[in-house]
Design an enzyme around this catalytic site. Sequence first.
Site, PDB file in Angstrom:
ATOM      1  N   LYS A 193       1.355  -0.712   0.112  1.00 39.74           N
ATOM      2  CA  LYS A 193      -0.315   0.275   0.110  1.00 39.74           C
ATOM      3  C   LYS A 193       0.576   1.358  -0.429  1.00 39.74           C
ATOM      4  CE  LYS A 193      -3.124   2.284   3.056  1.00 39.74           C
ATOM      5  NZ  LYS A 193      -3.778   2.365   4.320  1.00 39.74           N
ATOM      6  N   ASP A 196      -2.656   9.940   3.724  1.00 36.23           N
ATOM      7  CA  ASP A 196      -3.790   9.810   3.761  1.00 36.23           C
ATOM      8  C   ASP A 196      -5.039  10.909   5.485  1.00 36.23           C
ATOM      9  OD1 ASP A 196      -6.669   9.108   4.065  1.00 36.23           O
ATOM     10  OD2 ASP A 196      -5.887   6.680   5.602  1.00 36.23           O
ATOM     11  N   LYS A 225     -10.306  12.519   8.446  1.00 37.04           N
ATOM     12  CA  LYS A 225      -8.630  12.458   9.752  1.00 37.04           C
ATOM     13  C   LYS A 225      -9.360  13.740  10.316  1.00 37.04           C
ATOM     14  CE  LYS A 225      -6.758   8.322   8.488  1.00 37.04           C
ATOM     15  NZ  LYS A 225      -7.060   8.059   9.328  1.00 37.04           N
ATOM     16  N   ASP A 240       1.650   6.481   5.971  1.00 39.08           N
ATOM     17  CA  ASP A 240       0.654   5.441   5.356  1.00 39.08           C
ATOM     18  C   ASP A 240       1.374   4.638   3.659  1.00 39.08           C
ATOM     19  OD1 ASP A 240      -1.938   3.936   5.596  1.00 39.08           O
ATOM     20  OD2 ASP A 240      -2.940   5.651   4.715  1.00 39.08           O
ATOM     21  N   ASP A 286     -12.538   6.759   3.442  1.00 38.87           N
ATOM     22  CA  ASP A 286     -10.918   6.511   4.291  1.00 38.87           C
ATOM     23  C   ASP A 286     -10.370   5.358   4.664  1.00 38.87           C
ATOM     24  OD1 ASP A 286      -8.589   7.481   6.298  1.00 38.87           O
ATOM     25  OD2 ASP A 286     -10.163   7.391   8.514  1.00 38.87           O
ATOM     26  N   GLU A 316      -9.534   3.498   1.753  1.00 33.67           N
ATOM     27  CA  GLU A 316      -8.667   4.077   1.111  1.00 33.67           C
ATOM     28  C   GLU A 316      -7.735   2.462  -0.171  1.00 33.67           C
ATOM     29  OE1 GLU A 316      -7.918   5.440   3.339  1.00 33.67           O
ATOM     30  OE2 GLU A 316      -6.039   4.983   2.471  1.00 33.67           O
ATOM     31  N   ARG A 340      -7.631  -0.342   0.385  1.00 32.39           N
ATOM     32  CA  ARG A 340      -8.085  -1.030   0.217  1.00 32.39           C
ATOM     33  C   ARG A 340      -8.337  -0.523  -1.419  1.00 32.39           C
ATOM     34  NH1 ARG A 340     -12.605  -2.768   4.912  1.00 32.39           N
ATOM     35  NH2 ARG A 340     -11.015  -1.829   5.667  1.00 32.39           N
TER      36      ARG A 340
HETATM   37  N1  BES Z   1      -3.879   4.376   7.152  1.00 30.93           N
HETATM   38  C1  BES Z   1      -5.139   3.495   7.154  1.00 30.93           C
HETATM   39  C2  BES Z   1      -5.067   2.900   8.785  1.00 30.93           C
HETATM   40  C3  BES Z   1      -4.314   3.368  10.441  1.00 30.93           C
HETATM   41  C4  BES Z   1      -4.549   3.737  10.895  1.00 30.93           C
HETATM   42  C5  BES Z   1      -2.445   3.002   9.767  1.00 30.93           C
HETATM   43  C6  BES Z   1      -3.681   4.149  12.447  1.00 30.93           C
HETATM   44  C7  BES Z   1      -1.862   3.457  11.150  1.00 30.93           C
HETATM   45  C8  BES Z   1      -2.520   3.669  12.094  1.00 30.93           C
HETATM   46  C9  BES Z   1      -5.862   3.338   7.145  1.00 30.93           C
HETATM   47  O1  BES Z   1      -5.976   3.869   5.183  1.00 30.93           O
HETATM   48  C10 BES Z   1      -7.663   4.113   7.610  1.00 30.93           C
HETATM   49  O2  BES Z   1      -8.363   5.453   7.645  1.00 30.93           O
HETATM   50  N2  BES Z   1      -8.274   3.347   7.864  1.00 30.93           N
HETATM   51  C11 BES Z   1      -9.610   3.360   8.045  1.00 30.93           C
HETATM   52  C12 BES Z   1     -10.872   2.549   8.132  1.00 30.93           C
HETATM   53  C13 BES Z   1     -12.520   2.511   8.318  1.00 30.93           C
HETATM   54  C14 BES Z   1     -12.365   3.917   8.027  1.00 30.93           C
HETATM   55  C15 BES Z   1     -13.104   1.999   7.880  1.00 30.93           C
HETATM   56  C16 BES Z   1      -9.721   3.040   9.999  1.00 30.93           C
HETATM   57  O3  BES Z   1      -8.701   2.349  10.911  1.00 30.93           O
HETATM   58  O4  BES Z   1     -10.380   3.283  10.819  1.00 30.93           O
HETATM   59 ZN    ZN Z   2      -4.705   4.609   5.187  1.00 29.22          ZN
HETATM   60 MN    MN Z   3      -7.201   6.081   5.490  1.00 31.86          MN
END
Ligand code: BES
Ligand code: ZN
Ligand code: MN
Length: 505
Positions: free
Chosen positions: A267, A272, A279, A290, A349, A351, A353
């Site tokens: 990825k 992000d 966020k 990220d 968010d 993104e 996947r």
């Molecule tokens: N990049 C984040 C995940 C992440 C969180 C990486 C903390 C490192 C530290 C990912 O893109 C994300 O935002 N995931 C969301 C998914 C949700 C919206 C389904 C999350 O983890 O809340």
């Molecule tokens: Zn992310």
């Molecule tokens: Mn995200």
Amino acid sequence: MTTLALADTDPAELPVDAIVVGVYSDEDPAAAPLLAQGAEGVDAAFDGKLAATLALLGATGSVGEVTKLASLGATTAPVIAAVGLGKPGTAPAENLRRASGSAVRALAGSAKVALALPALSEEDGGLRAVAEGALLGSYQFAGYKSKPSGKDAVGTVTVLVPAADDAAAQAEISRAGVVADAVAQCRDWVNTAPNELRPPSFADFVAEAAKKAGLEVEVLDEKALQAGGYGGILAVGMGSEALPRMVRLAYTPKGASSGKKVALVGKGITFDTGGVSIKPAAGMWEMKSDMGGAAAVAATMLAVAALKPSVEIVAYIPMAENMASGSAYRPGDIVTMYGGKKVEVLNTDAEGRMILGDALARACEDNPDYLLETATLTGGQVVALGKRVSGLMGTPELTARVQAAGDRVGEPGWAMPLPDDIKKNMESDIADILQVSAGMDRGGHMLQGGIFLSEFVSEGVQFAHIDIAGPSYHSGEAYGYVTKGSTGVPVRTLLETIDDIALNG
Ligand code: BES
Ligand code: ZN
Ligand code: MN
């Protein structure tokens, strides 16, 4: 830059700035720590009083504890550093790796250091661990200060072994150098500020390094992505002025004896923000990391080019910046992914996947036997397993091999399920699949990611998804060989798994 050398002389007579010896903790916490094998020469120079002296200074032998003392002429080196190895016999390789890293960090500013640590033979992995620990612990990010501050890393680390001219020992040292260079490259890319590393420049950096390493390189720009039907990468990437990319790297050895083919996917979200589903501000800066999965995959390929394992490897690295803008994708969008699957977006968010689904589907067209993918995918990984244990999902056999490889190199992971009820909850009324669970149910949040990604992997391909949201980045103070910022996880796990496949099919 730290370089490694081997020596087989008495450490007490080596012309270095410091000698590192190992100490184990005693069962009885009140007792003096136990000198490890390798410390004999220094102990003799101290008239057999080294352990007692260290006890006076408070040394306990706990892993990574460093106790320094002046040698006052007893050895050629002016400083002795005793590093804790923990209880005798517990996880020896990882304890040695951490101890070695702690020692070189504590001795930063020294030009020459000798490591007189125990069991430095290539058979038990001890030599590899000590060499890797020293190089990984010496890593420093150049950073952006107008006037550089802090001490330089140790210049030369001489590792004491039974026979310095032993070819197997020399091979271990040179392998450690290649592996540590790859980890350092991964750390550098991740630690780079997100305004300096956006998809086009990240693709250029990776392509340049890969060409230099002798890999086959192809970069898909936004036009090529459009022409190829990479809907997921475009949906996320078009929200930024810095347009998306996908880098393909290939390593094709002549007559690979294993007959197997491995595909890697990582990825590469260079920043992000969450996009329209934005966020919170607190901590958002860490989302510069990220692209940790992409950096790890690209760096792994650089090491592959140097180590030349007997297995064919191809890597797909999608890169995008997830921004909120007039051209950003939105919750409710239907995105046609590479290969034609239609995804109903619920949260911009999620993104990772979206770009990975495209890359996985494309990777499967190359007919790999094994598909290893890694991503800073979910906050759910950190909730479930913490900052140091990766989440492993996929087909059971490959997942177990990745877990075993991670254990061998000190990058632990834990196998997680892909439950049917959560899969059912990701059925869309209007498209082929929901991007996240219906109603954005956060139950089994990490598993939703694994389930979604598995949908883009062809039948018959062994698949492992490594969620490194926590383990890829360390915001606290350095410990062992883990420095502040990017950790380089899971570069060493990927290399270890590739080695396993090259040897055992
Ligand atoms: N990049 C984040 C995940 C992440 C969180 C990486 C903390 C490192 C530290 C990912 O893109 C994300 O935002 N995931 C969301 C998914 C949700 C919206 C389904 C999350 O983890 O809340
Ligand atoms: Zn992310
Ligand atoms: Mn995200």
